[in-house]
Design a protein around this motif. Structure first.
Motif, short mmCIF file in Angstrom:
data_model
loop_
_atom_site.label_atom_id
_atom_site.label_comp_id
_atom_site.label_asym_id
_atom_site.label_seq_id
_atom_site.Cartn_x
_atom_site.Cartn_y
_atom_site.Cartn_z
N GLY A 49 0.92 -1.19 -0.01
CA GLY A 49 -0.10 0.01 -0.03
C GLY A 49 0.74 1.28 -0.06
N GLU A 50 1.97 1.15 -0.48
CA GLU A 50 3.06 2.36 -0.38
C GLU A 50 3.11 2.94 -1.87
OE1 GLU A 50 6.54 0.69 1.01
OE2 GLU A 50 5.73 0.08 3.16
N ALA A 51 2.57 2.46 -2.85
CA ALA A 51 2.45 3.10 -3.99
C ALA A 51 1.73 4.33 -4.23
CB ALA A 51 2.21 2.07 -5.19
N PRO A 52 2.09 5.21 -4.76
CA PRO A 52 1.15 6.57 -5.22
C PRO A 52 -0.04 6.06 -5.88
CG PRO A 52 3.57 7.08 -5.93
CD PRO A 52 3.33 5.62 -5.51
N ALA A 53 -1.03 6.00 -5.34
CA ALA A 53 -2.40 5.76 -5.99
C ALA A 53 -2.67 6.32 -7.08
CB ALA A 53 -3.81 5.74 -4.82
N ASP A 54 -2.41 7.61 -7.34
CA ASP A 54 -2.83 8.29 -8.60
C ASP A 54 -1.78 8.32 -9.60
OD1 ASP A 54 -0.85 9.76 -7.22
OD2 ASP A 54 -1.71 11.73 -7.39
N LEU A 55 -0.67 7.43 -9.43
CA LEU A 55 0.35 7.30 -10.40
C LEU A 55 -0.24 6.24 -11.40
CD1 LEU A 55 3.38 7.78 -10.90
CD2 LEU A 55 3.65 5.78 -9.97
N PRO A 56 -0.15 6.40 -12.86
CA PRO A 56 -0.62 5.60 -13.97
C PRO A 56 0.04 4.13 -13.79
CG PRO A 56 0.15 7.77 -14.80
CD PRO A 56 0.48 7.79 -13.41
N ALA A 57 -0.61 3.26 -13.91
CA ALA A 57 -0.17 1.85 -13.88
C ALA A 57 0.83 1.63 -14.70
CB ALA A 57 -1.12 0.80 -14.17
N ASP A 58 0.93 1.96 -15.97
CA ASP A 58 2.18 2.03 -16.59
C ASP A 58 1.52 2.35 -18.13
OD1 ASP A 58 4.19 1.75 -18.60
OD2 ASP A 58 4.97 0.08 -16.86
N SER A 59 1.78 3.58 -18.57
CA SER A 59 1.19 3.98 -19.84
C SER A 59 1.65 3.27 -21.23
CB SER A 59 1.14 5.51 -20.20
OG SER A 59 2.65 6.08 -19.93
N LYS A 60 3.08 2.71 -20.93
CA LYS A 60 3.71 2.03 -22.27
C LYS A 60 3.19 0.60 -22.28
CE LYS A 60 7.67 4.84 -21.80
NZ LYS A 60 7.51 5.81 -21.21
N LEU A 61 2.53 -0.05 -21.24
CA LEU A 61 1.92 -1.49 -21.62
C LEU A 61 0.55 -1.62 -21.73
CD1 LEU A 61 4.14 -3.15 -18.67
CD2 LEU A 61 4.78 -2.76 -21.16
N ASP A 62 0.16 -1.99 -22.79
CA ASP A 62 -1.22 -1.92 -23.12
C ASP A 62 -2.29 -2.84 -22.15
OD1 ASP A 62 -1.04 -0.43 -25.63
OD2 ASP A 62 -0.57 -2.20 -26.72
N ALA A 63 -1.48 -3.91 -21.52
CA ALA A 63 -2.09 -4.77 -20.68
C ALA A 63 -2.49 -4.23 -19.22
CB ALA A 63 -1.38 -6.16 -20.42
N LEU A 64 -2.04 -3.02 -19.18
CA LEU A 64 -2.23 -2.14 -17.81
C LEU A 64 -2.84 -0.93 -17.99
CD1 LEU A 64 1.45 -2.63 -16.08
CD2 LEU A 64 -0.62 -4.44 -15.81
N GLU A 65 -4.18 -0.74 -17.24
CA GLU A 65 -4.83 0.15 -17.25
C GLU A 65 -5.04 0.97 -15.97
OE1 GLU A 65 -8.65 -1.37 -18.84
OE2 GLU A 65 -7.77 -1.66 -20.93
N GLY A 66 -5.52 2.43 -16.08
CA GLY A 66 -5.84 2.99 -14.82
C GLY A 66 -4.56 3.37 -14.33
N ARG A 96 3.43 -22.71 -29.04
CA ARG A 96 4.80 -21.91 -29.02
C ARG A 96 4.51 -21.13 -27.52
NH1 ARG A 96 6.07 -18.13 -34.27
NH2 ARG A 96 5.96 -19.62 -35.69
N GLN A 97 5.75 -21.47 -27.18
CA GLN A 97 6.01 -20.57 -25.69
C GLN A 97 6.40 -19.30 -26.10
OE1 GLN A 97 9.40 -21.70 -23.31
NE2 GLN A 97 8.16 -22.07 -21.73
N VAL A 98 5.51 -18.26 -25.27
CA VAL A 98 5.77 -16.76 -25.46
C VAL A 98 6.07 -16.09 -24.18
CG1 VAL A 98 4.31 -17.11 -27.70
CG2 VAL A 98 3.21 -16.63 -25.31
N PHE A 99 6.43 -14.94 -24.34
CA PHE A 99 6.71 -14.11 -23.36
C PHE A 99 5.78 -12.59 -23.68
CE2 PHE A 99 8.37 -9.93 -21.78
CZ PHE A 99 8.62 -10.11 -20.53
N ALA A 100 5.18 -12.24 -22.54
CA ALA A 100 4.43 -10.88 -22.76
C ALA A 100 4.44 -9.97 -21.59
CB ALA A 100 3.03 -11.37 -23.06
N TYR A 101 4.36 -8.82 -21.67
CA TYR A 101 4.08 -7.86 -20.41
C TYR A 101 2.65 -7.94 -20.22
CZ TYR A 101 8.65 -6.03 -21.84
OH TYR A 101 10.13 -6.10 -22.13
N ASN A 102 2.36 -8.51 -19.26
CA ASN A 102 0.79 -8.88 -18.89
C ASN A 102 0.52 -9.07 -17.32
OD1 ASN A 102 -1.67 -9.31 -20.53
ND2 ASN A 102 -1.74 -10.78 -18.83
N ALA A 103 -0.47 -8.84 -16.90
CA ALA A 103 -0.56 -8.80 -15.47
C ALA A 103 -0.71 -10.23 -15.18
CB ALA A 103 -2.01 -8.26 -15.13
#
Length: 111
Positions: A49-66, A96-103
């Motif tokens: 619970g120490e992350a700034p709540a108003d910080l974007p999740a990660d605008s560069k990763l499509d899988a992360l929103e809000g 196929r085995q794959v890697f993704a930036y995903n939750a």
């Protein structure tokens, strides 16, 4: 069968939520996650619970929103196997085995 998603619901509290396994769209692949890495940095802050709540999740990763406010689905390193492909994706991708930036999810769509 249902998909499972890890959700940070409050400081030091997580929940595993169920949802239907999505069907791939024409250009998507359905990935079944085998392993998912947990970040001691960002995810540690979120969990405590120490992350700034108003910080974007990660605008560069499509899988992360809000933003980083609770409840939050987060994560960004998943390795899995392609279980299904969309109509415009070559069947050679199946298995196929794959890697993704995903939750942290048991199943997800990628394209």
């Amino acid at each position: 069968m249902t998909a499972r998603t890890l959700s940070f619901t409050g400081p030091r509290t997580v929940e595993v939520r169920s949802r239907p396994i999505p069907d791939p769209g024409p250009t998507d692949v359905l990935v079944r996650t085998r392993v998912s890495a947990v970040s001691a940095g960002t995810e540690g802050l979120i969990y405590r619970g120490e992350a700034p709540a108003d910080l974007p999740a990660d605008s560069k990763l499509d899988a992360l929103e809000g933003d980083l406010s609770f409840p939050l689905t987060y994560g960004y390193a998943a390795v899995g196997e392609v279980d299904a492909v969309g109509s415009e994706v070559d069947d050679d991708w199946l298995g196929r085995q794959v890697f993704a930036y995903n939750a942290h999810e048991s199943h997800f769509l990628a394209n």
